[in-house]
Design a protein around this motif. Structure first.
Motif, PDB file in Angstrom:
ATOM      1  N   THR A  69       7.767  -2.076   1.284  1.00  0.00           N
ATOM      2  CA  THR A  69       8.516  -2.924   0.355  1.00  0.00           C
ATOM      3  C   THR A  69       9.562  -2.067  -0.355  1.00  0.00           C
ATOM      4  O   THR A  69       9.285  -0.908  -0.684  1.00  0.00           O
ATOM      5  N   PRO A  70      10.765  -2.593  -0.592  1.00  0.00           N
ATOM      6  CA  PRO A  70      11.780  -1.797  -1.285  1.00  0.00           C
ATOM      7  C   PRO A  70      11.266  -1.267  -2.619  1.00  0.00           C
ATOM      8  O   PRO A  70      10.532  -1.953  -3.336  1.00  0.00           O
ATOM      9  N   SER A  71      11.651  -0.045  -2.950  1.00  0.00           N
ATOM     10  CA  SER A  71      11.228   0.564  -4.212  1.00  0.00           C
ATOM     11  C   SER A  71      12.070   0.080  -5.390  1.00  0.00           C
ATOM     12  O   SER A  71      11.632   0.165  -6.542  1.00  0.00           O
ATOM     13  N   GLU A  72      13.273  -0.453  -5.114  1.00  0.00           N
ATOM     14  CA  GLU A  72      14.122  -0.964  -6.197  1.00  0.00           C
ATOM     15  C   GLU A  72      13.544  -2.280  -6.730  1.00  0.00           C
ATOM     16  O   GLU A  72      13.362  -3.230  -5.977  1.00  0.00           O
ATOM     17  N   PRO A  73      13.271  -2.359  -8.030  1.00  0.00           N
ATOM     18  CA  PRO A  73      12.647  -3.570  -8.587  1.00  0.00           C
ATOM     19  C   PRO A  73      13.410  -4.854  -8.302  1.00  0.00           C
ATOM     20  O   PRO A  73      12.791  -5.908  -8.117  1.00  0.00           O
ATOM     21  N   GLU A  74      14.738  -4.801  -8.226  1.00  0.00           N
ATOM     22  CA  GLU A  74      15.524  -6.011  -8.005  1.00  0.00           C
ATOM     23  C   GLU A  74      15.452  -6.499  -6.563  1.00  0.00           C
ATOM     24  O   GLU A  74      15.904  -7.608  -6.275  1.00  0.00           O
ATOM     25  N   ARG A  75      14.897  -5.685  -5.676  1.00  0.00           N
ATOM     26  CA  ARG A  75      14.855  -6.060  -4.261  1.00  0.00           C
ATOM     27  C   ARG A  75      13.448  -6.446  -3.820  1.00  0.00           C
ATOM     28  O   ARG A  75      13.168  -6.534  -2.625  1.00  0.00           O
ATOM     29  N   ARG A  76      12.567  -6.706  -4.780  1.00  0.00           N
ATOM     30  CA  ARG A  76      11.206  -7.119  -4.444  1.00  0.00           C
ATOM     31  C   ARG A  76      10.667  -8.010  -5.549  1.00  0.00           C
ATOM     32  O   ARG A  76      11.203  -8.056  -6.658  1.00  0.00           O
ATOM     33  N   GLY A  77       9.577  -8.718  -5.218  1.00  0.00           N
ATOM     34  CA  GLY A  77       8.896  -9.508  -6.220  1.00  0.00           C
ATOM     35  C   GLY A  77       7.594  -8.837  -6.619  1.00  0.00           C
ATOM     36  O   GLY A  77       7.557  -7.632  -6.869  1.00  0.00           O
ATOM     37  N   ALA A  78       6.505  -9.599  -6.626  1.00  0.00           N
ATOM     38  CA  ALA A  78       5.219  -9.089  -7.105  1.00  0.00           C
ATOM     39  C   ALA A  78       4.378  -8.467  -5.995  1.00  0.00           C
ATOM     40  O   ALA A  78       3.202  -8.203  -6.204  1.00  0.00           O
ATOM     41  N   GLN A  79       4.961  -8.253  -4.830  1.00  0.00           N
ATOM     42  CA  GLN A  79       4.177  -7.798  -3.667  1.00  0.00           C
ATOM     43  C   GLN A  79       4.576  -6.399  -3.228  1.00  0.00           C
ATOM     44  O   GLN A  79       5.760  -6.067  -3.196  1.00  0.00           O
ATOM     45  N   LEU A  80       3.577  -5.597  -2.866  1.00  0.00           N
ATOM     46  CA  LEU A  80       3.798  -4.362  -2.127  1.00  0.00           C
ATOM     47  C   LEU A  80       3.047  -4.464  -0.803  1.00  0.00           C
ATOM     48  O   LEU A  80       1.885  -4.881  -0.775  1.00  0.00           O
ATOM     49  N   SER A  81       3.719  -4.088   0.275  1.00  0.00           N
ATOM     50  CA  SER A  81       3.117  -4.121   1.609  1.00  0.00           C
ATOM     51  C   SER A  81       2.837  -2.686   2.058  1.00  0.00           C
ATOM     52  O   SER A  81       3.756  -1.860   2.099  1.00  0.00           O
ATOM     53  N   LEU A  82       1.590  -2.429   2.392  1.00  0.00           N
ATOM     54  CA  LEU A  82       1.172  -1.081   2.788  1.00  0.00           C
ATOM     55  C   LEU A  82       0.998  -1.042   4.294  1.00  0.00           C
ATOM     56  O   LEU A  82       0.092  -1.680   4.850  1.00  0.00           O
ATOM     57  N   LEU A  83       1.877  -0.320   4.961  1.00  0.00           N
ATOM     58  CA  LEU A  83       1.810  -0.165   6.406  1.00  0.00           C
ATOM     59  C   LEU A  83       0.925   1.034   6.722  1.00  0.00           C
ATOM     60  O   LEU A  83       1.292   2.184   6.470  1.00  0.00           O
ATOM     61  N   PHE A  84      -0.266   0.764   7.259  1.00  0.00           N
ATOM     62  CA  PHE A  84      -1.201   1.836   7.578  1.00  0.00           C
ATOM     63  C   PHE A  84      -0.867   2.423   8.950  1.00  0.00           C
ATOM     64  O   PHE A  84      -0.614   1.694   9.907  1.00  0.00           O
ATOM     65  N   HIS A  85      -0.885   3.745   9.015  1.00  0.00           N
ATOM     66  CA  HIS A  85      -0.589   4.419  10.273  1.00  0.00           C
ATOM     67  C   HIS A  85      -1.809   4.454  11.181  1.00  0.00           C
ATOM     68  O   HIS A  85      -1.676   4.563  12.409  1.00  0.00           O
ATOM     69  N   ASP A  86      -2.980   4.391  10.580  1.00  0.00           N
ATOM     70  CA  ASP A  86      -4.209   4.257  11.363  1.00  0.00           C
ATOM     71  C   ASP A  86      -5.312   3.751  10.441  1.00  0.00           C
ATOM     72  O   ASP A  86      -5.226   3.840   9.226  1.00  0.00           O
TER      73      ASP A  86
ATOM     74  N   ASP B 103      -4.612  -9.149   1.314  1.00  0.00           N
ATOM     75  CA  ASP B 103      -4.235  -9.937   2.485  1.00  0.00           C
ATOM     76  C   ASP B 103      -3.906  -9.013   3.644  1.00  0.00           C
ATOM     77  O   ASP B 103      -3.121  -8.065   3.492  1.00  0.00           O
ATOM     78  N   TRP B 104      -4.505  -9.282   4.803  1.00  0.00           N
ATOM     79  CA  TRP B 104      -4.268  -8.492   6.010  1.00  0.00           C
ATOM     80  C   TRP B 104      -3.286  -9.223   6.911  1.00  0.00           C
ATOM     81  O   TRP B 104      -3.420 -10.427   7.153  1.00  0.00           O
ATOM     82  N   ARG B 105      -2.278  -8.519   7.393  1.00  0.00           N
ATOM     83  CA  ARG B 105      -1.320  -9.087   8.335  1.00  0.00           C
ATOM     84  C   ARG B 105      -1.187  -8.164   9.541  1.00  0.00           C
ATOM     85  O   ARG B 105      -0.948  -6.971   9.396  1.00  0.00           O
ATOM     86  N   GLU B 106      -1.381  -8.761  10.705  1.00  0.00           N
ATOM     87  CA  GLU B 106      -1.246  -7.990  11.935  1.00  0.00           C
ATOM     88  C   GLU B 106       0.179  -7.465  12.069  1.00  0.00           C
ATOM     89  O   GLU B 106       1.124  -8.130  11.650  1.00  0.00           O
ATOM     90  N   PRO B 107       0.362  -6.248  12.656  1.00  0.00           N
ATOM     91  CA  PRO B 107      -0.730  -5.492  13.257  1.00  0.00           C
ATOM     92  C   PRO B 107      -1.426  -4.523  12.304  1.00  0.00           C
ATOM     93  O   PRO B 107      -2.530  -4.091  12.596  1.00  0.00           O
ATOM     94  N   ASN B 108      -0.812  -4.160  11.170  1.00  0.00           N
ATOM     95  CA  ASN B 108      -1.403  -3.066  10.401  1.00  0.00           C
ATOM     96  C   ASN B 108      -0.938  -3.023   8.941  1.00  0.00           C
ATOM     97  O   ASN B 108      -0.738  -1.952   8.385  1.00  0.00           O
ATOM     98  N   VAL B 109      -0.763  -4.162   8.319  1.00  0.00           N
ATOM     99  CA  VAL B 109      -0.256  -4.208   6.941  1.00  0.00           C
ATOM    100  C   VAL B 109      -1.262  -4.866   6.009  1.00  0.00           C
ATOM    101  O   VAL B 109      -1.825  -5.924   6.325  1.00  0.00           O
ATOM    102  N   ILE B 110      -1.496  -4.231   4.867  1.00  0.00           N
ATOM    103  CA  ILE B 110      -2.237  -4.843   3.770  1.00  0.00           C
ATOM    104  C   ILE B 110      -1.214  -5.235   2.695  1.00  0.00           C
ATOM    105  O   ILE B 110      -0.476  -4.383   2.200  1.00  0.00           O
TER     106      ILE B 110
END
Length: 421
Positions: free
Chosen positions: A354-371, A388-395
């Motif tokens: 998720t963008p680090s700039e506050p104006e470019r995101r809302g209340a969500q951070l998406s964590l892309l796991f490498h493994d 919330d889990w989203r395929e293939p590898n994001v919380i």
């Protein structure tokens, strides 16, 4: 972020000075082993307002008391039930109350609006959207272009991030619109991408679309109740949303639409006709010949699904007691605190996409796991964290300012620290 501290005492101190903290008491928090869950999934389904059951009982009582006469004699008459939501919705999206209406569900509304505003003609037939949009948007646009005999591979321009990047750059979006030029009939994007959490610059996108003579519309599913909007002033042509995420109106809760007054007050603009979209003063004359009501209400098809709207009323009653400015201020700080805490973790292999700039995101951070992302998600769930889990590898993690606390954010970090995946 320099003034943040990775301690429980700091988080509780932030809650002590939070002017919105008391709103948490208005919601049911799911339980885990006798304690409140760490619920960070409001971007998928918002929590239930405690007033919802009471309001359901009132409508059931009116149905029992009045029968069909409840359409006019109920405490909130069913004939005009949808009208009560428009002032609240207008404040949330920055619109005039005649420009919004609660009706149907999200994808139904998207199709109805595209039938009005996607009008391919000659060489102007293409639709611009973001690649990786939520599947419903992809399916809707694909079938709309097929309906007019076009090949989606040709008619749909999908905007993708640059190589090695996760989010679209604003300048790339605007350049793509300009370069496509007069081939574009409609720009239709999600306001916030469900996967990355990126919030797009709706004002600039709308201006760019209008410069090339195209219509600009947006799916607000992840923006509604999350980010302050000014749809009227930005001259957005149309928008639609669901109400079960940040609007907390229950699973499958009623959706809604925005149609700018320049279209909504123009009876020449095509819309599929339904009884409840007809002018109210002639509705019960039961004659042929559709006369559209004023504004967005003319896109309604049928009378209000009252019981599907009760949760909507419960939630909007809460929104009416605050404002998007205060909600956004808390959201920015709470999401920044979450980002700060996540950056303290070195034993888990993930990237915040998720963008680090506050104006470019809302209340969500998406964590892309490498493994081992799924293992991490399952371990979180087992310890009372609902994300919330989203395929293939994001919380996806969403601290919602109406009911989440800084302590929730800290305790999520505390659980992550213990994971050994």
């Amino acid at each position: 972020m320099a003034n943040f501290e990775p301690t429980l005492e700091y988080a509780q101190g932030q809650d002590d000075i939070d002017i919105l903290f008391s709103f948490r008491e208005r919601f049911h928090i799911p339980q885990h082993e006798g304690q409140d869950c760490i619920y960070l999934c409001g971007n998928s389904l918002g929590l239930q307002p405690k007033s919802t059951a009471y309001l359901f009982e009132k409508e059931l009582a009116d149905w029992a008391k009045w029968g069909v006469e409840g359409h006019f004699n109920a405490e909130r008459p069913w004939f005009s039930y949808h009208q009560q939501f428009s002032p609240s919705l207008a404040r949330i999206v920055g619109a005039q109350k005649e420009e919004v209406v609660a009706m149907n569900t999200l994808t139904v509304n998207l199709h109805l609006l595209l039938l009005s505003f996607y009008k391919p003609s000659g060489s102007r037939y293409k639709i611009i959207m973001e690649a990786g949009a939520f599947p419903s948007d992809q399916y809707a646009i694909e079938t709309q272009v097929r309906m007019y005999g076009h090949n989606p591979d040709d008619a749909i321009i999908e905007l993708s991030p640059r190589e090695g990047e996760h989010c679209l750059r604003d300048e790339d979006i605007l350049q793509a619109i300009e370069e496509a030029g007069e081939s574009v009939a409609c720009v239709m994007m999600g306001a916030v991408n469900y996967y990355t959490g990126q919030y797009y610059d709706l004002k600039s996108i709308t201006e760019a679309a209008h410069r090339i003579g195209a219509i600009a519309g947006f799916d607000l599913a992840h923006a509604m109740g999350n980010i302050p909007l000014q749809l009227h002033d930005w001259k957005v042509d149309f928008a639609c949303w669901c109400s079960y995420k940040y609007l907390n109106s229950g699973p499958g809760g009623v959706g809604g639409i925005f149609v700018h007054e320049k279209h909504g007050n123009n009876p020449e603009v095509f819309r599929l006709a339904g009884w409840w979209g007809n002018d109210e003063s002639t509705r019960f004359k039961m004659k042929k010949g559709f006369i559209p009501a004023k504004g967005a209400a003319s896109w309604q098809m049928s009378n209000a699904p009252v019981f599907n709207m009760v949760g909507h009323r419960a939630s909007l009653d809460i929104f009416d007691k605050t404002n998007m400015r205060d909600l956004r201020a808390k959201s920015k700080r709470m999401t920044a605190y979450l980002e700060f805490l996540l950056q303290q973790l070195n034993h888990l292999s993930f990237t915040i996409i998720t963008p680090s700039e506050p104006e470019r995101r809302g209340a969500q951070l998406s964590l892309l796991f490498h493994d081992k992302g799924r293992e991490a998600f399952d371990a979180l769930t087992n310890q009372g964290v609902i994300a919330d889990w989203r395929e293939p590898n994001v919380i996806r993690v969403a601290p919602v300012p109406l009911y989440n606390s800084f302590e929730d954010v800290y305790r999520f970090y505390e659980v992550l620290k213990t994971l050994a995946v």
